[in-house]
Design an enzyme around this catalytic site. Structure first.
Site, PDB file in Angstrom:
ATOM      1  N   GLU A  23      46.774  36.443  44.110  1.00 49.52           N
ATOM      2  CA  GLU A  23      47.067  35.628  45.283  1.00 49.52           C
ATOM      3  C   GLU A  23      46.643  36.398  46.537  1.00 49.52           C
ATOM      4  O   GLU A  23      46.457  37.622  46.487  1.00 49.52           O
ATOM      5  CB  GLU A  23      48.566  35.319  45.344  1.00 49.52           C
TER       6      GLU A  23
ATOM      7  N   LYS B 207      50.695  26.058  43.925  1.00 47.48           N
ATOM      8  CA  LYS B 207      51.983  26.100  43.195  1.00 47.48           C
ATOM      9  C   LYS B 207      53.142  26.519  44.076  1.00 47.48           C
ATOM     10  O   LYS B 207      54.263  26.049  43.912  1.00 47.48           O
ATOM     11  CB  LYS B 207      51.902  27.001  41.960  1.00 47.48           C
TER      12      LYS B 207
ATOM     13  N   GLY C 114      41.078  32.663  38.399  1.00 44.45           N
ATOM     14  CA  GLY C 114      39.662  32.872  38.719  1.00 44.45           C
ATOM     15  C   GLY C 114      39.064  31.607  39.316  1.00 44.45           C
ATOM     16  O   GLY C 114      39.520  30.493  39.033  1.00 44.45           O
TER      17      GLY C 114
ATOM     18  N   LYS D  87      55.373  28.480  39.036  1.00 43.84           N
ATOM     19  CA  LYS D  87      54.806  27.710  37.924  1.00 43.84           C
ATOM     20  C   LYS D  87      55.915  27.286  36.952  1.00 43.84           C
ATOM     21  O   LYS D  87      55.896  26.164  36.426  1.00 43.84           O
ATOM     22  CB  LYS D  87      53.749  28.545  37.204  1.00 43.84           C
TER      23      LYS D  87
ATOM     24  N   VAL E  22      49.072  25.228  37.770  1.00 43.50           N
ATOM     25  CA  VAL E  22      49.737  25.918  36.660  1.00 43.50           C
ATOM     26  C   VAL E  22      48.725  26.270  35.577  1.00 43.50           C
ATOM     27  O   VAL E  22      48.042  25.394  35.036  1.00 43.50           O
ATOM     28  CB  VAL E  22      50.862  25.060  36.037  1.00 43.50           C
TER      29      VAL E  22
ATOM     30  N   VAL F 210      38.580  29.669  45.109  1.00 44.23           N
ATOM     31  CA  VAL F 210      38.592  28.387  44.389  1.00 44.23           C
ATOM     32  C   VAL F 210      37.733  27.350  45.116  1.00 44.23           C
ATOM     33  O   VAL F 210      36.886  26.685  44.505  1.00 44.23           O
ATOM     34  CB  VAL F 210      40.045  27.865  44.219  1.00 44.23           C
TER      35      VAL F 210
ATOM     36  N   GLY G  84      45.815  27.786  35.558  1.00 40.41           N
ATOM     37  CA  GLY G  84      44.378  27.671  35.846  1.00 40.41           C
ATOM     38  C   GLY G  84      43.698  26.524  35.133  1.00 40.41           C
ATOM     39  O   GLY G  84      44.088  25.364  35.261  1.00 40.41           O
TER      40      GLY G  84
ATOM     41  N   ILE H  14      43.635  25.654  32.093  1.00 40.64           N
ATOM     42  CA  ILE H  14      44.268  25.062  30.900  1.00 40.64           C
ATOM     43  C   ILE H  14      44.901  23.712  31.237  1.00 40.64           C
ATOM     44  O   ILE H  14      45.731  23.629  32.142  1.00 40.64           O
ATOM     45  CB  ILE H  14      45.377  25.981  30.324  1.00 40.64           C
TER      46      ILE H  14
HETATM   47  N1  LIG Z   1      42.340  32.293  42.621  1.00 47.47           N
HETATM   48  C1  LIG Z   1      42.884  31.768  41.542  1.00 47.47           C
HETATM   49  O1  LIG Z   1      42.669  32.219  40.413  1.00 47.47           O
HETATM   50  C2  LIG Z   1      43.793  30.571  41.665  1.00 47.47           C
HETATM   51  C3  LIG Z   1      44.175  29.905  40.501  1.00 47.47           C
HETATM   52  C4  LIG Z   1      45.018  28.785  40.575  1.00 47.47           C
HETATM   53  C5  LIG Z   1      45.476  28.383  41.810  1.00 47.47           C
HETATM   54  N2  LIG Z   1      45.096  29.061  42.926  1.00 47.47           N
HETATM   55  C6  LIG Z   1      45.603  28.561  44.204  1.00 47.47           C
HETATM   56  O2  LIG Z   1      44.503  28.010  44.929  1.00 47.47           O
HETATM   57  C7  LIG Z   1      44.723  28.187  46.325  1.00 47.47           C
HETATM   58  C8  LIG Z   1      43.551  28.953  46.909  1.00 47.47           C
HETATM   59  O3  LIG Z   1      43.444  30.188  46.263  1.00 47.47           O
HETATM   60  P1  LIG Z   1      42.160  31.124  46.452  1.00 47.47           P
HETATM   61  O4  LIG Z   1      42.260  32.140  45.379  1.00 47.47           O
HETATM   62  O5  LIG Z   1      40.940  30.311  46.591  1.00 47.47           O
HETATM   63  O6  LIG Z   1      42.538  31.814  47.836  1.00 47.47           O
HETATM   64  P2  LIG Z   1      41.538  32.406  48.927  1.00 47.47           P
HETATM   65  O7  LIG Z   1      42.374  33.243  49.835  1.00 47.47           O
HETATM   66  O8  LIG Z   1      40.338  32.987  48.299  1.00 47.47           O
HETATM   67  O9  LIG Z   1      41.063  31.066  49.690  1.00 47.47           O
HETATM   68  C9  LIG Z   1      41.839  30.380  50.611  1.00 47.47           C
HETATM   69  C10 LIG Z   1      40.936  30.077  51.793  1.00 47.47           C
HETATM   70  O10 LIG Z   1      41.591  29.213  52.698  1.00 47.47           O
HETATM   71  C11 LIG Z   1      41.242  29.608  54.012  1.00 47.47           C
HETATM   72  N3  LIG Z   1      42.244  29.103  54.938  1.00 47.47           N
HETATM   73  C12 LIG Z   1      43.488  29.556  55.166  1.00 47.47           C
HETATM   74  N4  LIG Z   1      44.093  28.807  56.108  1.00 47.47           N
HETATM   75  C13 LIG Z   1      43.215  27.852  56.466  1.00 47.47           C
HETATM   76  C14 LIG Z   1      43.268  26.772  57.385  1.00 47.47           C
HETATM   77  N5  LIG Z   1      44.333  26.534  58.133  1.00 47.47           N
HETATM   78  N6  LIG Z   1      42.175  25.970  57.477  1.00 47.47           N
HETATM   79  C15 LIG Z   1      41.088  26.209  56.721  1.00 47.47           C
HETATM   80  N7  LIG Z   1      40.975  27.215  55.846  1.00 47.47           N
HETATM   81  C16 LIG Z   1      42.036  28.020  55.725  1.00 47.47           C
HETATM   82  C17 LIG Z   1      41.169  31.118  53.948  1.00 47.47           C
HETATM   83  O11 LIG Z   1      40.376  31.639  55.006  1.00 47.47           O
HETATM   84  C18 LIG Z   1      40.552  31.346  52.576  1.00 47.47           C
HETATM   85  O12 LIG Z   1      39.152  31.429  52.628  1.00 47.47           O
HETATM   86  C19 LIG Z   1      46.076  28.872  46.454  1.00 47.47           C
HETATM   87  O13 LIG Z   1      47.084  27.889  46.563  1.00 47.47           O
HETATM   88  C20 LIG Z   1      46.215  29.589  45.119  1.00 47.47           C
HETATM   89  O14 LIG Z   1      47.560  29.836  44.784  1.00 47.47           O
HETATM   90  C21 LIG Z   1      44.265  30.133  42.890  1.00 47.47           C
HETATM   91  N1  LIG Z   2      47.277  34.538  41.066  1.00 46.34           N
HETATM   92  C1  LIG Z   2      47.361  33.593  40.025  1.00 46.34           C
HETATM   93  C2  LIG Z   2      46.205  32.630  40.080  1.00 46.34           C
HETATM   94  C3  LIG Z   2      46.295  31.516  39.073  1.00 46.34           C
HETATM   95  O1  LIG Z   2      47.330  30.650  39.375  1.00 46.34           O
HETATM   96  C4  LIG Z   2      47.356  34.315  38.698  1.00 46.34           C
HETATM   97  O2  LIG Z   2      47.030  35.507  38.666  1.00 46.34           O
HETATM   98  O3  LIG Z   2      47.705  33.706  37.690  1.00 46.34           O
HETATM   99 NA    NA Z   3      46.214  23.974  34.505  1.00 47.93          NA
END
Ligand SMILES: NC(=O)c1ccc[n+]([C@@H]2O[C@H](COP(=O)([O-])OP(=O)(O)OC[C@H]3O[C@@H](n4cnc5c(N)ncnc54)[C@H](O)[C@@H]3O)[C@@H](O)[C@H]2O)c1
Ligand SMILES: N[C@@H](CCO)C(=O)O
Ligand code: NA
Length: 429
Positions: free
Chosen positions: A191, A106, A305, A206, A133, A16, A135, A137
């Site tokens: 995740e 979340k 995503g 969520k 919550v 993200v 993504g 939307i």
């Molecule tokens: N991927 C999705 O589709 C999605 C969708 C909605 C919400 N989210 C939420 O967004 C957040 C990030 O998700 P993501 O998919 O990008 O995860 P990810 O694991 O790809 O990215 C998280 C990054 O944070 C870094 N990190 C961890 N601890 C750290 C610290 N102390 N200091 C600096 N960097 C640190 C990690 O090295 C990693 O690169 C999470 O809370 C996830 O639940 C993800």
């Molecule tokens: N891991 C979560 C990311 C979006 O919140 C999912 O698959 O819905």
């Molecule tokens: Na949303």
């Protein structure tokens, strides 16, 4: 337009975070015009500083997230690290040091949202979390703002992209569970620990956030009844197909009929193929909101995503920056109703129960007696016999979940019942 830029600190640059940085850079002029001041990426906290990050000035990279949020000149902190700590402390420190916060976390909001909201309020900052919550939307903002004048009675839908992707692949292409999970992970949907997805923790977080906002009360992840998809078998999906249904992991938040309590649950359920949720494919999410004056609303779109999630983060970033310029804050926590969360046993549901039984006279009557004793009425029964054994599929009418699980326990004790092959709730009829 103000020329002095608003400074943004990005915590985490994974799936993200890297997309947030990319859009902030490539759309800088549009964002500035929409906000009324330029937004500048002032620092990016990462765990692996040696990684090449295209489009990000290496001078902005730091491994010291704490020092970044303590700088004092940061206007907005975007937290996309995930997990409880250090995210919680970093967010609180950001508030103390003058920044508002946009988060996609979340898990943290469902665990400790009340304390985070209290800290934001204490320091006069914003806490926005549209990305947490469903993504891309828009759902958090419509519930917090657009529907703030209505009374929401029910929120129901698919809020986890990874599990929807897995169930969809198993159903439509016959893919295996692990193969589909690997694909969802490679696509950036899962995740960091995909157990959170497949065991239903992510959807439960969520559901807690949605129930809290929808019913103006506090709901934590621990209040949400949670079942994941790890026990959904190919046979369950095939059985659903035979009934003209499909299997989806649903999050359901309801206000009780008397208005005195709420429930929140996440579990796999069979839904008819004719229901709009049945056609939600891949990592898409869809959520129905039922409100007293509005009626039924449906929210649909990409639920996971990097790029879709970054869209929601950027929307929040623009809103928070506008608030900063206007020296205002957006809505805080609204939890004035203080409604209790009732246990799963009180939820009224329907069951689809598949039994392996002895194919002999009187078995059906014995099974029917168990249902009658619990006061649960049967909707349909289908029996298929082969070589002295039979499979019996019973679909019930709506009844309290406690009575239905009592039935399953009693059925397991019958000599003529060789096994309970599957139990699944039925929704959407
Ligand atoms: N991927 C999705 O589709 C999605 C969708 C909605 C919400 N989210 C939420 O967004 C957040 C990030 O998700 P993501 O998919 O990008 O995860 P990810 O694991 O790809 O990215 C998280 C990054 O944070 C870094 N990190 C961890 N601890 C750290 C610290 N102390 N200091 C600096 N960097 C640190 C990690 O090295 C990693 O690169 C999470 O809370 C996830 O639940 C993800
Ligand atoms: N891991 C979560 C990311 C979006 O919140 C999912 O698959 O819905
Ligand atoms: Na949303």
């Amino acid at each position: 337009m103000r020329t002095r830029p608003l400074k943004v600190a990005l915590l985490g640059c994974g799936v993200v975070g890297s997309e947030v940085a990319r859009i902030m850079t490539t759309h800088a002029d549009d964002l500035a015009a929409r906000i009324g001041a330029p937004v500048e990426l002032a620092g990016v906290a990462v765990r692996r500083p040696s990684k090449v990050r295209e489009g990000i000035d290496p001078a902005l990279i730091t491994t010291d997230a704490t020092a970044l949020v303590q700088r004092g000149d940061i206007d907005v902190v975007v937290e996309v690290i995930g997990g409880i700590e250090p995210a919680r402390t970093l967010i609180t420190t950001a508030f103390e040091n003058g920044a508002s916060v946009v988060s996609a976390n979340k898990a943290l909001l469902a665990e400790d949202g009340a304390a985070l909201h209290a800290a934001a309020e204490k320091y006069g900052r914003d806490l926005y979390y549209e990305a947490a919550v469903a993504g891309a939307i828009p759902l958090v903002r419509p519930l917090r703002e657009s529907l703030a004048g209505d009374k929401v009675n029910r929120v129901l839908g698919i809020v986890n992209g990874t599990t929807n992707f897995i169930l969809d692949k198993m159903d439509t292409s016959g893919a295996g569970y692990s193969e589909a999970l690997d694909e969802a992970t490679a696509l950036g949907y899962a995740e960091a620990d995909p157990t959170a997805d497949v065991e239903g923790f992510d959807a439960a977080a969520k559901a807690a956030i949605l129930a809290g906002i929808a019913f103006h009360t506090r709901v934590k992840i621990g209040d949400v009844h949670r079942e994941g998809i790890t026990e959904v078998t190919a046979a369950d999906i095939a059985s659903a197909r035979r009934m003209g249904c499909t299997v989806k992991l649903l999050a359901i938040c309801e206000r009780a009929a008397d208005g005195a309590s709420v429930t929140a649950r996440v579990h796999p359920a069979m839904i008819p193929l004719s229901h709009p949720l049945a056609s939600v494919r891949e990592a898409y999410n869809a959520v129905f909101v039922e409100a007293e004056a509005a009626g039924q609303l449906m929210f649909y779109g990409p639920g996971a995503g990097g790029s879709p999630t970054a869209s929601a983060v950027l929307g929040d970033l623009v809103a928070v920056c506008r608030n900063k310029l206007g020296e205002a804050t957006g809505p805080g926590e609204s939890a004035y109703t203080r409604l209790p969360v009732s246990p799963m046993g009180e939820v009224v549901t329907r069951y689809h129960i598949s039994l392996d039984v002895a194919d002999k006279p009187g078995v059906l009557a014995q099974v029917a007696t168990v249902f009658a004793e619990q006061g649960v009425s049967i909707d349909t029964v289908r029996q298929q016999g082969k070589d002295g054994e039979a499979s019996l599929v019973v679909v019930t009418h709506r009844a309290p979940d406690a009575a239905l699980s009592g039935i399953v326990e009693a059925l397991r004790k019958l000599d003529t019942v060789r096994g309970v092959a599957s139990i699944m709730r039925v929704e959407g009829e």
